[in-house]
Design an enzyme around this catalytic site. Structure first.
Site, PDB file in Angstrom:
ATOM      1  CB  VAL A   1      -0.971  -0.029   1.199  1.00  0.00           C
ATOM      2  CG1 VAL A   1      -0.253   0.302   2.512  1.00  0.00           C
ATOM      3  CG2 VAL A   1      -2.169   0.861   0.981  1.00  0.00           C
TER       4      VAL A   1
ATOM      5  CE  LYS B   1       2.512   9.977  16.261  1.00  0.00           C
ATOM      6  NZ  LYS B   1       1.674   8.805  15.941  1.00  0.00           N
TER       7      LYS B   1
ATOM      8  CB  VAL C   1      -0.698 -16.555  -3.770  1.00  0.00           C
ATOM      9  CG1 VAL C   1      -1.821 -17.506  -3.376  1.00  0.00           C
ATOM     10  CG2 VAL C   1       0.548 -16.818  -2.922  1.00  0.00           C
TER      11      VAL C   1
ATOM     12  CB  THR D   1      -4.310   2.817  15.171  1.00  0.00           C
ATOM     13  OG1 THR D   1      -5.176   3.264  14.131  1.00  0.00           O
ATOM     14  CG2 THR D   1      -4.456   3.735  16.373  1.00  0.00           C
TER      15      THR D   1
ATOM     16  CB  ILE E   1       2.488   0.194  12.370  1.00  0.00           C
ATOM     17  CG1 ILE E   1       2.631   0.418  10.856  1.00  0.00           C
ATOM     18  CG2 ILE E   1       3.721  -0.486  12.950  1.00  0.00           C
ATOM     19  CD1 ILE E   1       3.693   1.406  10.471  1.00  0.00           C
TER      20      ILE E   1
ATOM     21  CE1 TYR F   1      -3.142  -3.488  23.790  1.00  0.00           C
ATOM     22  CE2 TYR F   1      -2.776  -2.080  25.677  1.00  0.00           C
ATOM     23  CZ  TYR F   1      -2.395  -2.523  24.431  1.00  0.00           C
ATOM     24  OH  TYR F   1      -1.286  -1.987  23.818  1.00  0.00           O
TER      25      TYR F   1
HETATM   26  C1  LIG Z   1      -3.731   6.086   3.491  1.00  0.00           C
HETATM   27  C2  LIG Z   1      -3.159   5.251   4.601  1.00  0.00           C
HETATM   28  C3  LIG Z   1      -2.328   5.851   5.558  1.00  0.00           C
HETATM   29  C4  LIG Z   1      -1.786   5.075   6.579  1.00  0.00           C
HETATM   30  N1  LIG Z   1      -1.004   5.668   7.552  1.00  0.00           N
HETATM   31  C5  LIG Z   1      -0.557   4.919   8.586  1.00  0.00           C
HETATM   32  C6  LIG Z   1       0.230   5.492   9.632  1.00  0.00           C
HETATM   33  O1  LIG Z   1       0.574   6.675   9.598  1.00  0.00           O
HETATM   34  N2  LIG Z   1       0.599   4.701  10.671  1.00  0.00           N
HETATM   35  C7  LIG Z   1       0.274   3.380  10.734  1.00  0.00           C
HETATM   36  O2  LIG Z   1       0.615   2.730  11.704  1.00  0.00           O
HETATM   37  N3  LIG Z   1      -0.446   2.787   9.721  1.00  0.00           N
HETATM   38  C8  LIG Z   1      -0.852   3.533   8.681  1.00  0.00           C
HETATM   39  N4  LIG Z   1      -1.560   2.942   7.678  1.00  0.00           N
HETATM   40  C9  LIG Z   1      -1.734   1.475   7.700  1.00  0.00           C
HETATM   41  C10 LIG Z   1      -0.453   0.853   7.144  1.00  0.00           C
HETATM   42  O3  LIG Z   1      -0.207   1.379   5.867  1.00  0.00           O
HETATM   43  C11 LIG Z   1      -0.630  -0.658   7.043  1.00  0.00           C
HETATM   44  O4  LIG Z   1      -0.995  -1.164   8.282  1.00  0.00           O
HETATM   45  C12 LIG Z   1       0.667  -1.312   6.645  1.00  0.00           C
HETATM   46  O5  LIG Z   1       1.172  -0.741   5.478  1.00  0.00           O
HETATM   47  C13 LIG Z   1       0.450  -2.799   6.473  1.00  0.00           C
HETATM   48  O6  LIG Z   1      -0.049  -3.059   5.240  1.00  0.00           O
HETATM   49  P1  LIG Z   1      -0.135  -4.608   4.862  1.00  0.00           P
HETATM   50  O7  LIG Z   1       1.259  -5.173   4.912  1.00  0.00           O
HETATM   51  O8  LIG Z   1      -1.181  -5.230   5.686  1.00  0.00           O
HETATM   52  O9  LIG Z   1      -0.679  -4.562   3.359  1.00  0.00           O
HETATM   53  P2  LIG Z   1       0.048  -4.066   2.047  1.00  0.00           P
HETATM   54  O10 LIG Z   1       1.073  -3.039   2.323  1.00  0.00           O
HETATM   55  O11 LIG Z   1      -1.062  -3.747   1.102  1.00  0.00           O
HETATM   56  O12 LIG Z   1       0.840  -5.363   1.498  1.00  0.00           O
HETATM   57  C14 LIG Z   1       0.151  -6.414   0.827  1.00  0.00           C
HETATM   58  C15 LIG Z   1       1.179  -7.398   0.319  1.00  0.00           C
HETATM   59  O13 LIG Z   1       0.480  -8.519  -0.228  1.00  0.00           O
HETATM   60  C16 LIG Z   1       1.090  -8.870  -1.458  1.00  0.00           C
HETATM   61  N5  LIG Z   1       0.099  -9.554  -2.288  1.00  0.00           N
HETATM   62  C17 LIG Z   1      -1.140  -9.150  -2.598  1.00  0.00           C
HETATM   63  N6  LIG Z   1      -1.735 -10.071  -3.387  1.00  0.00           N
HETATM   64  C18 LIG Z   1      -0.836 -11.083  -3.562  1.00  0.00           C
HETATM   65  C19 LIG Z   1      -0.844 -12.316  -4.264  1.00  0.00           C
HETATM   66  N7  LIG Z   1      -1.902 -12.714  -4.969  1.00  0.00           N
HETATM   67  N8  LIG Z   1       0.243 -13.086  -4.226  1.00  0.00           N
HETATM   68  C20 LIG Z   1       1.336 -12.706  -3.519  1.00  0.00           C
HETATM   69  N9  LIG Z   1       1.412 -11.555  -2.821  1.00  0.00           N
HETATM   70  C21 LIG Z   1       0.321 -10.758  -2.859  1.00  0.00           C
HETATM   71  C22 LIG Z   1       1.562  -7.560  -2.041  1.00  0.00           C
HETATM   72  O14 LIG Z   1       2.578  -7.785  -2.975  1.00  0.00           O
HETATM   73  C23 LIG Z   1       2.082  -6.858  -0.772  1.00  0.00           C
HETATM   74  O15 LIG Z   1       3.409  -7.281  -0.544  1.00  0.00           O
HETATM   75  C24 LIG Z   1      -2.073   3.685   6.630  1.00  0.00           C
HETATM   76  C25 LIG Z   1      -2.883   3.094   5.672  1.00  0.00           C
HETATM   77  C26 LIG Z   1      -3.422   3.864   4.656  1.00  0.00           C
HETATM   78  C27 LIG Z   1      -4.286   3.196   3.631  1.00  0.00           C
HETATM   79  N1  LIG Z   2       0.152   3.086  24.121  1.00  0.00           N
HETATM   80  C1  LIG Z   2       0.169   4.278  23.267  1.00  0.00           C
HETATM   81  C2  LIG Z   2      -0.813   5.290  23.804  1.00  0.00           C
HETATM   82  C3  LIG Z   2      -0.529   6.715  23.522  1.00  0.00           C
HETATM   83  C4  LIG Z   2      -0.194   7.612  24.478  1.00  0.00           C
HETATM   84  N2  LIG Z   2      -0.030   8.858  23.879  1.00  0.00           N
HETATM   85  C5  LIG Z   2      -0.244   8.727  22.573  1.00  0.00           C
HETATM   86  C6  LIG Z   2      -0.134   9.663  21.570  1.00  0.00           C
HETATM   87  C7  LIG Z   2      -0.361   9.256  20.275  1.00  0.00           C
HETATM   88 CL1  LIG Z   2      -0.221  10.398  19.017  1.00  0.00          CL
HETATM   89  C8  LIG Z   2      -0.691   7.913  19.997  1.00  0.00           C
HETATM   90  C9  LIG Z   2      -0.790   6.952  21.018  1.00  0.00           C
HETATM   91  C10 LIG Z   2      -0.558   7.385  22.295  1.00  0.00           C
HETATM   92  C11 LIG Z   2       1.606   4.775  23.202  1.00  0.00           C
HETATM   93  O1  LIG Z   2       2.205   4.950  24.246  1.00  0.00           O
HETATM   94  O2  LIG Z   2       2.091   4.945  22.074  1.00  0.00           O
END
Ligand SMILES: Cc1cc2nc3c(=O)[nH]c(=O)nc-3n(C[C@H](O)[C@H](O)[C@H](O)COP(=O)(O)OP(=O)(O)OC[C@H]3O[C@@H](n4cnc5c(N)ncnc54)[C@H](O)[C@@H]3O)c2cc1C
Ligand SMILES: N[C@@H](Cc1c[nH]c2cc(Cl)ccc12)C(=O)O
Length: 516
Positions: free
Chosen positions: A42, A75, A199, A361, A363, A453
């Protein structure tokens, strides 16, 4: 022994899972990770919770090992801008809420109102961020904490066991693709078999359990446990096993995003050491400072704004630096799988569930899921007790964060267009309405927030209610009978500590430029 694991997907979820499993189980587990060379990850996900340091510690990694390789920065909070009214902002920091005579300092703030900025009166870190400073001195020493950063008793705790004991003062921003690359090397160096292939089919036995996944050029990959890290598509969990997906869209309508990775001279720009969430007409824009670039994007509801309008707004917001940058448009699946662990398949990451990244949230969900899967790893008899415990923990975390995010919209004072008016009349998750009534007469505490939690302490809820300004919160009546001298001393202590830190800490950019 059940020890052959196949992970499908090589985004942040796939490689966090592979690396953590290797750190947990070593050579006693056999891991194959297959990721498509055609379907991209993504490509976003660049701000975290402070808890993520447990993940790196578990892998035996120090900040200097991985941060320079991922253009990472610290951060110290999320800064919410223009959610109350144009020009207003407040911080949600990583700093324990102080208490005086049994009342939270924020309760005293409601009564005494030293200034209009609760976040500066009650937290030291707000001023540190305003000054663009690092929480570590140039020699790497951390600002003094009410706990010892290196204390043994804190090591080895999972996140959920750790919450409430201490509050580490910062989290990280990092380039998602570079972290996945770093963790790929970490995993392969420790024996993970990495296959790049698509896959095309998931093979099930007569009970509906997965026996293998079919690939284009590497045949069938067989195993005992299959981890679905295929992102929003949920290829194994939702498609092959047909596990239903519970949408949160009735309460969180933002279902789209457009992202830009904007190269930036951070020495010239300076690093504001926080994630910024700037409210917009149909959602909000994130700004994440990294070494060498800024990550930014507009999270919005397509019922109120088109992708083209969103991209135009984002480019205007960023300015000329965005001119030659390609936009990444993303459809977001908001909600969670009914169960993330079904039979011998566990969805982790976007395949399990997702809410808009307002409090970073995604990650955190991955890290929590991995910790819980290690804690409840199945035995050869596949006793359902572990699976049920896992599913309860993961569902509660996502339902709790969902409610916390809905609170941001319900509490936001803005009602200057239909999008923001609708945030006040839209349905809220079961339980939140009752909790809101309680919070009108007394600030949230550990007894009145979401009962399971979900990673957020009571002070995080206080920040939303006091920062967003749309809900009138009263101080506890008992404060009127309590001598405020001790609270005044606490406010004075915060002012003095703020003065000392803002006079001695280095600029965030200067701290990181030592590594680049
Ligand atoms: C706009 C946006 C902003 C975000 N910002 C944050 C943030 O600031 N902080 C945070 O903690 N989280 C954030 N997230 C969430 C974070 O991006 C995801 O939790 C993280 O990237 C995990 O993604 P994933 O690995 O689950 O999926 P993806 O990154 O989508 O990976 C999917 C994988 O599956 C593989 N795949 C798919 N189909 C097949 C197939 N058929 N065969 C083999 N492989 C395949 C792809 O190649 C890829 O490697 C955000 C999400 C979005 C949408
Ligand atoms: N367990 C989280 C809770 C938390 C406490 N302050 C913040 C601030 C933001 Cl921006 C996110 C999360 C949190 C942690 O300690 O990360």
């Amino acid at each position: 022994m059940l020890n052959r694991v196949v992970i499908v997907g090589g985004g942040t979820a796939g490689w966090m899972t592979a690396s953590y499993f290797k750190a947990a189980f070593g050579d006693r587990i056999d891991i194959t990770l297959v990721e498509s060379g055609n379907v991209g990850a993504v490509g976003v996900g660049e701000a975290t919770f402070s808890d993520i340091r447990h993940f790196f510690e578990f892998l035996g990694l120090k900040e200097k090992d991985w941060m320079p390789a991922c253009n990472a920065t610290y951060k110290l909070a999320v800064r919410f801008e223009n959610w109350r009214e144009q020009g207003h902002y407040y911080y949600h920091p990583f700093e324990q809420m102080r208490s005086v005579n049994g009342f939270a300092l924020t309760d005293w703030w409601l009564k005494e109102k030293p200034t209009e900025r609760f976040d500066k009166d009650c937290f030291v870190m707000s001023s540190v961020i305003d000054a663009g400073l690092s929480p570590r001195h140039l020699d790497g020493s951390l600002i003094d904490q009410p706990f010892d950063e290196g204390a043994e008793e804190m090591h080895g705790l999972t996140m959920s066991e750790h919450q409430g004991k201490t509050q580490f003062p910062y989290a990280y921003h990092f380039e998602a693709a570079l972290l996945a690359k770093y963790l790929t090397q970490y995993s392969v160096d420790r024996g993970v078999k990495h296959i790049i292939d698509d896959v095309s089919h998931v093979d099930l036995d007569e009970r509906g359990w997965i026996t293998g996944v079919r690939t284009g050029e590497h045949g069938d990959l067989t195993g005992d446990l299959f981890i679905d890290c295929t992102g929003f598509r949920g290829l194994l969990l939702n498609k092959a096993l047909e596990e239903p997906f519970i949408s949160y869209q009735d309460t969180l309508p933002n279902d789209s995003a457009v992202a830009l990775q904007v190269p930036m001279d951070m020495e010239k720009r300076g690093i504001r050491p926080c994630t910024t969430a700037t409210a917009q007409d149909a959602g909000w824009i994130w700004t994440i400072p990294l070494m060498g670039r800024v990550g930014t994007g507009y999270v919005y509801a397509k019922d109120y704004l088109s992708p083209d309008e969103a991209e135009r707004t984002l480019r205007e917001f960023v300015g000329p630096a965005a001119a030659d940058v390609e936009a990444n448009h993303i459809k977001m699946r908001i909600g969670r799988s009914r169960n993330s662990w079904v039979k011998n398949c566990v969805g982790i990451g976007l395949a399990s569930g997702f809410v808009e990244p307002l409090e970073s949230t995604g990650i955190f969900f991955i890290h929590h899921a991995i910790e819980q899967l290690v804690k409840n790893f199945p035995g050869p008899d596949w006793d359902a007790t572990y699976r049920n415990r896992y599913n309860d923990a993961v569902s509660h975390v996502m339902d709790g964060v969902r409610e916390f995010l809905v609170l941001h919209y319900v509490a936001a004072k803005r009602q200057d267009n239909q999008y923001w008016k609708d945030t006040k009349t839209r349905a809220v998750p079961d339980g939140l309405a009752e909790r809101l009534e309680k919070w009108k007469t007394q600030l949230p505490d550990s007894e009145t927030i979401f009962p399971y939690y979900h990673g957020l302490p009571a002070y995080s809820y206080m920040c939303v209610l006091l920062g967003m300004g749309g809900i009138d919160v009263k101080p506890s009546p008992g404060l009127a009978l309590t001598d405020s001298a001790a609270a005044q001393r606490e406010f004075a202590d915060i002012r003095e500590k703020t003065r000392q830190l803002t006079e001695t800490l280095p600029k965030a950019y200067d701290y990181f430029s030592q590594w680049h």
